[in-house]
Design a protein around this motif. Structure first.
Motif, PDB file in Angstrom:
ATOM      1  N   ASP A   1     -10.629 -11.033 -12.222  1.00  0.00           N
ATOM      2  CA  ASP A   1     -11.423 -10.105 -12.855  1.00  0.00           C
ATOM      3  C   ASP A   1     -11.428  -8.276 -12.377  1.00  0.00           C
ATOM      4  O   ASP A   1     -12.680  -7.703 -12.168  1.00  0.00           O
TER       5      ASP A   1
ATOM      6  N   ASN B   1     -12.223  -4.384 -14.818  1.00  0.00           N
ATOM      7  CA  ASN B   1     -13.303  -5.165 -14.615  1.00  0.00           C
ATOM      8  C   ASN B   1     -13.660  -5.324 -16.887  1.00  0.00           C
ATOM      9  O   ASN B   1     -14.353  -4.996 -17.133  1.00  0.00           O
TER      10      ASN B   1
ATOM     11  N   GLY C   1     -14.984  -9.220 -17.297  1.00  0.00           N
ATOM     12  CA  GLY C   1     -16.425  -9.882 -17.685  1.00  0.00           C
ATOM     13  C   GLY C   1     -15.475 -11.837 -17.569  1.00  0.00           C
ATOM     14  O   GLY C   1     -14.199 -11.609 -18.198  1.00  0.00           O
TER      15      GLY C   1
ATOM     16  N   ALA D   1     -12.214 -13.341 -18.531  1.00  0.00           N
ATOM     17  CA  ALA D   1     -11.595 -13.749 -17.873  1.00  0.00           C
ATOM     18  C   ALA D   1     -10.929 -14.920 -18.801  1.00  0.00           C
ATOM     19  O   ALA D   1      -9.878 -15.466 -17.986  1.00  0.00           O
TER      20      ALA D   1
ATOM     21  N   ASP E   1     -16.568 -21.949 -12.210  1.00  0.00           N
ATOM     22  CA  ASP E   1     -16.657 -21.282 -11.435  1.00  0.00           C
ATOM     23  C   ASP E   1     -15.826 -21.024  -9.882  1.00  0.00           C
ATOM     24  O   ASP E   1     -15.529 -22.085  -9.633  1.00  0.00           O
TER      25      ASP E   1
ATOM     26  N   ARG F   1     -24.077 -21.773  -4.409  1.00  0.00           N
ATOM     27  CA  ARG F   1     -23.378 -20.832  -4.126  1.00  0.00           C
ATOM     28  C   ARG F   1     -22.608 -20.830  -2.566  1.00  0.00           C
ATOM     29  O   ARG F   1     -23.799 -20.627  -1.873  1.00  0.00           O
TER      30      ARG F   1
ATOM     31  N   TYR G   1     -23.894 -11.813 -11.496  1.00  0.00           N
ATOM     32  CA  TYR G   1     -24.655 -11.608 -13.053  1.00  0.00           C
ATOM     33  C   TYR G   1     -26.106 -11.345 -12.223  1.00  0.00           C
ATOM     34  O   TYR G   1     -27.007 -11.880 -11.719  1.00  0.00           O
TER      35      TYR G   1
HETATM   36  N1  UDP Z   1     -16.792 -13.346 -12.588  1.00  0.00           N
HETATM   37  C1  UDP Z   1     -16.207 -12.535 -13.118  1.00  0.00           C
HETATM   38  N2  UDP Z   1     -16.529 -11.248 -13.796  1.00  0.00           N
HETATM   39  C2  UDP Z   1     -17.606 -11.156 -13.795  1.00  0.00           C
HETATM   40  C3  UDP Z   1     -19.177 -11.577 -13.291  1.00  0.00           C
HETATM   41  C4  UDP Z   1     -18.544 -13.052 -12.721  1.00  0.00           C
HETATM   42  O1  UDP Z   1     -14.992 -13.275 -13.299  1.00  0.00           O
HETATM   43  O2  UDP Z   1     -17.557  -9.649 -14.342  1.00  0.00           O
HETATM   44  C5  UDP Z   1     -17.079 -15.110 -12.228  1.00  0.00           C
HETATM   45  C6  UDP Z   1     -17.177 -14.923 -10.676  1.00  0.00           C
HETATM   46  O3  UDP Z   1     -16.508 -14.676  -9.816  1.00  0.00           O
HETATM   47  C7  UDP Z   1     -17.632 -16.378 -11.057  1.00  0.00           C
HETATM   48  C8  UDP Z   1     -18.430 -17.133 -12.308  1.00  0.00           C
HETATM   49  O4  UDP Z   1     -17.825 -16.319 -13.090  1.00  0.00           O
HETATM   50  O5  UDP Z   1     -16.299 -17.116 -10.844  1.00  0.00           O
HETATM   51  C9  UDP Z   1     -19.457 -17.106 -12.367  1.00  0.00           C
HETATM   52  O6  UDP Z   1     -20.124 -15.933 -12.107  1.00  0.00           O
HETATM   53  P1  UDP Z   1     -21.455 -16.163 -11.257  1.00  0.00           P
HETATM   54  O7  UDP Z   1     -21.276 -17.870  -9.872  1.00  0.00           O
HETATM   55  O8  UDP Z   1     -21.656 -14.847  -9.880  1.00  0.00           O
HETATM   56  O9  UDP Z   1     -22.784 -16.167 -11.618  1.00  0.00           O
HETATM   57  P2  UDP Z   1     -24.248 -17.703 -11.823  1.00  0.00           P
HETATM   58  O10 UDP Z   1     -23.555 -18.961 -10.815  1.00  0.00           O
HETATM   59  O11 UDP Z   1     -25.285 -16.686 -10.981  1.00  0.00           O
HETATM   60  O12 UDP Z   1     -24.565 -17.467 -12.848  1.00  0.00           O
END
Ligand code: UDP
Ligand code: MG
Length: 310
Positions: free
Chosen positions: A42, A70, A72, A76, A93, A200, A207
């Motif tokens: 992204d 980007n 989002g 993606a 993810d 993670r 986010y």
């Molecule tokens: N992601 C993305 N674009 C964005 C934000 C997040 O592709 O603008 C992807 C990120 O790389 C990850 C997934 O979405 O693979 C979930 O994000 P993250 O793990 O940061 O979120 P959380 O688990 O904290 O909710």
């Protein structure tokens, strides 16, 4: 080798520390399956794209797409769905919070005949308090005011049969994607399985609070027009109160001569009504904005680099 082809789609935004480990883990878990990995970059600002280029030159089962900016997480996912060619598609993810081992359970449910196998995150210490609380408020709110039901903790970690993928690509053409809601909305044979998320693996969450609030507003307004009705209710309540107060003011001005004193109450009511108006305009604006963007029919994403022949 089992005859199915399984596509794994992974949105990546600045995930340089995770990609290789995730790829290795998935290969280990699914060693006797025919796999296709689609990593969607992204528009990362770190080394993600270079790692993907290198990894894909060494492994023929890796495809990557890189966005021009980007777009989002949800867009993606859409890109991954559009280019996946497997009999079923699993989205997860990049950060290894979604345990690769669980994929086997997803596949087993799919083999039992389910079209959609979604996952439900159990709240454990691995998730921050803040995330737990905000997520809990969000799911309560969306389930209350929209017609769909989204299970608390439903994440974008799920398996979709190829016929569902086709529905999501061909029949769902709304600009503002919110897959958790859409999956609940489309129906078919679904089942959820619970999992305990990992921490993670590397890097920080993508986010921020701002992104999360935006995502929540977008999710709610995509599946409900009830917030628009708020205007009518608030308008009614305010009219009743102002009506009563108006009568009182009228009485005071007719029967006494102390009318200049009411400065504070005038100011407060103006500020209050001004504030309420702003909020309601904002809500209406959100829907108008959605209509506006939808009417433009812009693409969900633009690709600047890929190793897929398109
Ligand atoms: N992601 C993305 N674009 C964005 C934000 C997040 O592709 O603008 C992807 C990120 O790389 C990850 C997934 O979405 O693979 C979930 O994000 P993250 O793990 O940061 O979120 P959380 O688990 O904290 O909710
Ligand atoms: Mg994460």
């Amino acid at each position: 080798m089992i005859n199915y082809k399984i596509s794994i789609i992974v949105p990546c935004f600045n995930e340089e520390g995770n990609i290789k480990v995730l790829y290795k883990k998935i290969k280990e878990v699914l060693s006797n399956y025919n796999l296709e990995h689609i990593f969607v970059d992204d528009n990362s600002t770190d080394n993600t794209l270079n790692i993907l280029k290198k990894l894909s030159s060494e492994n023929s089962d890796i495809k990557y797409l890189s966005f021009s900016r980007n777009f989002g997480h949800q867009n993606a996912l859409r890109a991954g769905l559009e280019y996946a060619t497997g009999d079923c598609v699993i989205s997860m993810d990049a950060d290894l919070q979604h345990p690769p081992k669980l994929i086997l359970e997803l596949i087993n449910k799919w083999k039992e005949g389910y079209d959609i196998v979604y996952t439900i995150r159990k709240d454990v210490e691995n998730i921050s308090k803040f995330k737990k609380i905000t997520a809990s408020i969000f799911y309560k709110l969306i389930n209350k005011i929209s017609d769909i039901e989204i299970k608390k903790g439903a994440a974008d970690f799920r398996l979709l049969d190829k016929k569902i993928v086709s529905v999501l690509i061909k029949d769902i053409t709304e600009y503002h994607l919110f897959y958790r809601g859409l999956i609940s909305w489309i129906g078919y044979r679904q089942i959820g399985i619970e999992y305990i998320p990992n921490k993670r693996f590397s890097g920080k969450t993508k986010y921020s609070l701002f992104k999360m609030i935006n995502f929540a507003i977008s999710g709610i307004t995509s599946f409900s027009t009830k917030p628009l009705k708020l205007a009518i209710f608030l308008g009614l309540i305010i009219s009743i109160f102002t009506g009563i107060y108006g009568l009182y003011a009228l009485g005071v001005s007719i029967f006494t001569d102390t009318t200049v004193k009411g400065w504070t109450s005038v100011l407060l009511s103006i500020l209050f009504i001004g504030g309420v108006n702003m909020i309601l305009l904002g809500i209406i604006g959100e829907y108008v904005g959605k209509l506006y963007m939808q009417s433009k029919k812009r693409p969900y994403f633009l690709i600047k680099k890929t190793n897929i022949k398109i």
